[in-house]
Scaffold this active site. Structure first.
Site, PDB file in Angstrom:
ATOM      1  N   HIS A 183      -6.742  -9.804  -3.614  1.00  0.00           N
ATOM      2  CA  HIS A 183      -6.468  -8.522  -4.277  1.00  0.00           C
ATOM      3  C   HIS A 183      -5.758  -8.767  -5.602  1.00  0.00           C
ATOM      4  O   HIS A 183      -4.928  -9.667  -5.719  1.00  0.00           O
ATOM      5  CB  HIS A 183      -5.618  -7.634  -3.375  1.00  0.00           C
ATOM      6  CG  HIS A 183      -5.777  -6.179  -3.672  1.00  0.00           C
ATOM      7  ND1 HIS A 183      -6.726  -5.687  -4.542  1.00  0.00           N
ATOM      8  CD2 HIS A 183      -5.105  -5.080  -3.220  1.00  0.00           C
ATOM      9  CE1 HIS A 183      -6.636  -4.371  -4.595  1.00  0.00           C
ATOM     10  NE2 HIS A 183      -5.659  -3.974  -3.811  1.00  0.00           N
ATOM     11  N   SER A 230     -10.296   2.788   4.776  1.00  0.00           N
ATOM     12  CA  SER A 230      -9.192   2.502   3.847  1.00  0.00           C
ATOM     13  C   SER A 230      -7.859   3.048   4.345  1.00  0.00           C
ATOM     14  O   SER A 230      -7.751   4.234   4.672  1.00  0.00           O
ATOM     15  CB  SER A 230      -9.528   3.148   2.494  1.00  0.00           C
ATOM     16  OG  SER A 230      -8.357   3.404   1.755  1.00  0.00           O
ATOM     17  N   GLY A 231      -6.842   2.200   4.352  1.00  0.00           N
ATOM     18  CA  GLY A 231      -5.507   2.658   4.736  1.00  0.00           C
ATOM     19  C   GLY A 231      -4.994   3.731   3.795  1.00  0.00           C
ATOM     20  O   GLY A 231      -4.437   4.750   4.229  1.00  0.00           O
ATOM     21  N   LEU A 232      -5.187   3.498   2.488  1.00  0.00           N
ATOM     22  CA  LEU A 232      -4.722   4.479   1.501  1.00  0.00           C
ATOM     23  C   LEU A 232      -5.421   5.819   1.699  1.00  0.00           C
ATOM     24  O   LEU A 232      -4.790   6.882   1.688  1.00  0.00           O
ATOM     25  CB  LEU A 232      -4.982   3.951   0.081  1.00  0.00           C
ATOM     26  CG  LEU A 232      -4.757   4.959  -1.050  1.00  0.00           C
ATOM     27  CD1 LEU A 232      -3.297   5.384  -1.130  1.00  0.00           C
ATOM     28  CD2 LEU A 232      -5.213   4.386  -2.392  1.00  0.00           C
ATOM     29  N   ASP A 274       0.851   5.676   1.709  1.00  0.00           N
ATOM     30  CA  ASP A 274       0.314   4.407   2.196  1.00  0.00           C
ATOM     31  C   ASP A 274       1.462   3.407   2.278  1.00  0.00           C
ATOM     32  O   ASP A 274       1.568   2.473   1.475  1.00  0.00           O
ATOM     33  CB  ASP A 274      -0.790   3.923   1.238  1.00  0.00           C
ATOM     34  CG  ASP A 274      -1.498   2.673   1.753  1.00  0.00           C
ATOM     35  OD1 ASP A 274      -1.398   2.383   2.961  1.00  0.00           O
ATOM     36  OD2 ASP A 274      -2.139   1.992   0.934  1.00  0.00           O
ATOM     37  N   ASP A 293      -9.142  -1.536   7.311  1.00  0.00           N
ATOM     38  CA  ASP A 293      -7.949  -1.989   6.621  1.00  0.00           C
ATOM     39  C   ASP A 293      -6.778  -1.883   7.602  1.00  0.00           C
ATOM     40  O   ASP A 293      -6.264  -0.795   7.843  1.00  0.00           O
ATOM     41  CB  ASP A 293      -7.748  -1.080   5.394  1.00  0.00           C
ATOM     42  CG  ASP A 293      -6.459  -1.366   4.661  1.00  0.00           C
ATOM     43  OD1 ASP A 293      -5.775  -2.344   5.001  1.00  0.00           O
ATOM     44  OD2 ASP A 293      -6.156  -0.596   3.724  1.00  0.00           O
ATOM     45  N   ASN A 320       1.589   0.488  -0.715  1.00  0.00           N
ATOM     46  CA  ASN A 320       0.287   0.316  -1.357  1.00  0.00           C
ATOM     47  C   ASN A 320       0.385  -0.667  -2.524  1.00  0.00           C
ATOM     48  O   ASN A 320       1.320  -0.609  -3.329  1.00  0.00           O
ATOM     49  CB  ASN A 320      -0.245   1.671  -1.846  1.00  0.00           C
ATOM     50  CG  ASN A 320      -1.628   1.519  -2.456  1.00  0.00           C
ATOM     51  OD1 ASN A 320      -1.778   1.337  -3.662  1.00  0.00           O
ATOM     52  ND2 ASN A 320      -2.640   1.556  -1.627  1.00  0.00           N
ATOM     53  N   SER A 321      -0.607  -1.532  -2.612  1.00  0.00           N
ATOM     54  CA  SER A 321      -0.589  -2.633  -3.583  1.00  0.00           C
ATOM     55  C   SER A 321      -0.629  -2.167  -5.030  1.00  0.00           C
ATOM     56  O   SER A 321      -0.288  -2.934  -5.932  1.00  0.00           O
ATOM     57  CB  SER A 321      -1.797  -3.543  -3.341  1.00  0.00           C
ATOM     58  OG  SER A 321      -1.853  -3.952  -2.012  1.00  0.00           O
ATOM     59  N   LYS A 366       4.617  -1.902   4.812  1.00  0.00           N
ATOM     60  CA  LYS A 366       3.991  -2.254   3.532  1.00  0.00           C
ATOM     61  C   LYS A 366       4.094  -1.092   2.555  1.00  0.00           C
ATOM     62  O   LYS A 366       4.427   0.045   2.949  1.00  0.00           O
ATOM     63  CB  LYS A 366       2.537  -2.671   3.743  1.00  0.00           C
ATOM     64  CG  LYS A 366       1.601  -1.669   4.400  1.00  0.00           C
ATOM     65  CD  LYS A 366       0.953  -0.609   3.505  1.00  0.00           C
ATOM     66  CE  LYS A 366       0.192  -1.053   2.314  1.00  0.00           C
ATOM     67  NZ  LYS A 366      -1.142  -1.617   2.603  1.00  0.00           N
ATOM     68  N   ASP A 389      -3.808  -3.088   7.277  1.00  0.00           N
ATOM     69  CA  ASP A 389      -2.527  -3.395   6.622  1.00  0.00           C
ATOM     70  C   ASP A 389      -2.059  -4.786   7.066  1.00  0.00           C
ATOM     71  O   ASP A 389      -2.865  -5.690   7.163  1.00  0.00           O
ATOM     72  CB  ASP A 389      -1.488  -2.305   6.917  1.00  0.00           C
ATOM     73  CG  ASP A 389      -1.866  -0.971   6.255  1.00  0.00           C
ATOM     74  OD1 ASP A 389      -2.630  -0.995   5.283  1.00  0.00           O
ATOM     75  OD2 ASP A 389      -1.398   0.074   6.733  1.00  0.00           O
ATOM     76  N   ARG A 419      -6.305 -11.116   3.925  1.00  0.00           N
ATOM     77  CA  ARG A 419      -6.107 -10.563   2.571  1.00  0.00           C
ATOM     78  C   ARG A 419      -4.848 -11.137   1.948  1.00  0.00           C
ATOM     79  O   ARG A 419      -3.767 -11.078   2.530  1.00  0.00           O
ATOM     80  CB  ARG A 419      -6.023  -9.049   2.668  1.00  0.00           C
ATOM     81  CG  ARG A 419      -5.488  -8.368   1.420  1.00  0.00           C
ATOM     82  CD  ARG A 419      -5.726  -6.901   1.509  1.00  0.00           C
ATOM     83  NE  ARG A 419      -4.886  -6.119   0.627  1.00  0.00           N
ATOM     84  CZ  ARG A 419      -4.935  -4.800   0.548  1.00  0.00           C
ATOM     85  NH1 ARG A 419      -5.789  -4.131   1.292  1.00  0.00           N
ATOM     86  NH2 ARG A 419      -4.133  -4.146  -0.266  1.00  0.00           N
ATOM     87  N   GLU A 459      -3.459  -8.077   5.797  1.00  0.00           N
ATOM     88  CA  GLU A 459      -2.854  -8.549   4.545  1.00  0.00           C
ATOM     89  C   GLU A 459      -1.508  -9.211   4.824  1.00  0.00           C
ATOM     90  O   GLU A 459      -0.803  -8.828   5.777  1.00  0.00           O
ATOM     91  CB  GLU A 459      -2.677  -7.377   3.577  1.00  0.00           C
ATOM     92  CG  GLU A 459      -1.682  -6.343   4.061  1.00  0.00           C
ATOM     93  CD  GLU A 459      -1.749  -5.012   3.309  1.00  0.00           C
ATOM     94  OE1 GLU A 459      -2.865  -4.563   2.972  1.00  0.00           O
ATOM     95  OE2 GLU A 459      -0.668  -4.426   3.083  1.00  0.00           O
TER      96      GLU A 459
HETATM   97  C1  SPV Z   1      -6.841   0.547   0.784  1.00  0.00           C
HETATM   98  O1  SPV Z   1      -7.916   1.066   0.486  1.00  0.00           O
HETATM   99  O2  SPV Z   1      -6.010   1.082   1.521  1.00  0.00           O
HETATM  100  C2  SPV Z   1      -6.506  -0.775   0.264  1.00  0.00           C
HETATM  101  C3  SPV Z   1      -6.910  -1.165  -1.080  1.00  0.00           C
HETATM  102  O3  SPV Z   1      -5.796  -1.497   0.937  1.00  0.00           O
HETATM  103  S1  SPV Z   1      -5.562  -0.830  -2.128  1.00  0.00           S
HETATM  104  O4  SPV Z   1      -5.286   0.597  -2.076  1.00  0.00           O
HETATM  105  O5  SPV Z   1      -5.935  -1.259  -3.461  1.00  0.00           O
HETATM  106  O6  SPV Z   1      -4.403  -1.592  -1.659  1.00  0.00           O
HETATM  107 MG    MG Z   2      -4.705  -0.519   2.323  1.00  0.00          MG
END
Ligand code: SPV
Ligand code: MG
Length: 285
Positions: free
Chosen positions: A180, A38-40, A50, A77, A114-115, A112, A79, A149, A106
């Site tokens: 997402h 996971s990027g986050l 993130d 992930d 975080n979503s 980016k 990004d 994504r 994505e």
């Molecule tokens: C992550 O886990 O970094 C994701 C999912 O991309 S989210 O944090 O919901 O964007």
């Molecule tokens: Mg991410």
């Protein structure tokens, strides 16, 4: 192995978040069959936001530790690919070399955000992002699962935009679509899935619509559920609790039974294997 999980509508698969070697090891121990780098979670564990604050080389380094810690396939992930088609294909190549099994890209713009936070989530141009996907596909061929994504719902666009993008990304060579959503119910995501009709398998990230039972995803013939950040958040909550307690009490006496015994850490990281190897390789012959 990841291809069989992410690219199949027949059985619902689960990918557990990992952000370092320890979290990967624990996820494997719990029986997960695949991991989401996971990027986050990786950014948070490094103390970054993130928002592409961590570099692509830092991501590759973290993935290398995650891959090396288990036998599980890792979907990374990626990004938006850290730039244009050229940055995306470089990242994909380096992740492949680090042992990743797949990359999720994505359709966001660099840098980016975080979503799940903030209102501004500008989308990449469809053709430009399709070029990123094509460049990755041409670089790693079938050696890396490519998940496209779609951030259209995150950015506040409707179902039509999301579906339009999904078709374009399928045409560009994606192996699966990650849709997402940050809604608190699964309705928006499920509407997309109904419209999409599984032209490619669908991956979802039910972080905000966490109350939906997974039976709804099986019924919708979704391919893969990503539990995207739960080990990182569990660690943050536990560390916070323990640090607060130690600071207040100026003692660790009362928390000893609330944390992992050292024996568990030694066992998780296979210190026994090191002892056996020492006997084999340190003894004079
Ligand atoms: C992550 O886990 O970094 C994701 C999912 O991309 S989210 O944090 O919901 O964007
Ligand atoms: Mg991410």
């Amino acid at each position: 192995m990841l291809r069989a999980q992410v690219c199949s509508n027949d059985e619902l698969s689960f990918l557990m978040e990992a952000h370092d070697g320890l979290s990967a090891t624990i996820a494997q121990r719990s029986g997960f069959k695949g991991l989401w780098a996971s990027g986050l979670s990786i950014a948070s564990s490094l103390g970054y936001r993130d928002a592409n604050e961590a570099s692509w080389t830092q991501l590759v380094q973290s993935v290398e530790r995650i891959v090396d810690s288990t036998e599980l396939p890792v979907l990374v992930d990626g990004d938006g690919g850290f730039g244009n088609f050229n940055n995306a294909r470089l990242l994909a190549r380096k992740l492949r070399q680090a042992g990743a099994a797949g990359i999720s890209l994505e359709d966001s713009c660099f840098p980016k955000l975080n979503s799940l936070i903030g209102e501004r989530h500008p989308l990449a141009d469809i053709d430009e992002f399709s070029g990123r996907l094509r460049a990755v596909k041409d670089t790693v061929a079938d050696n890396l699962v490519l998940v496209a994504r779609i951030e259209a719902l995150i950015a506040g666009h409707g179902l039509n935009e999301a579906t339009l993008r999904a078709h374009a990304y399928a045409d560009a060579g994606a192996d699966a679509i990650l849709i997402h959503s940050r809604k608190s119910t699964a309705d928006e995501m499920l509407s997309f899935v109904a419209e999409w009709r599984n032209r490619l398998p669908v991956v979802i990230v039910p972080t905000t619509y966490f109350r939906t039972p997974v039976s709804a995803y099986r019924d919708a013939r979704i391919s893969t559920v990503v539990w995207a950040n739960h080990s990182m958040r569990a660690a943050a909550a536990a560390m916070r609790r323990i640090c607060d307690s130690i600071a207040a009490q100026e003692s660790v006496a009362s928390i000893e039974t609330h944390i992992a015994p050292l024996s568990e850490i030694f066992e998780l990281l296979r210190y026994d294997e090191l002892a056996v190897a020492e006997k084999q390789y340190l003894q004079p012959r």
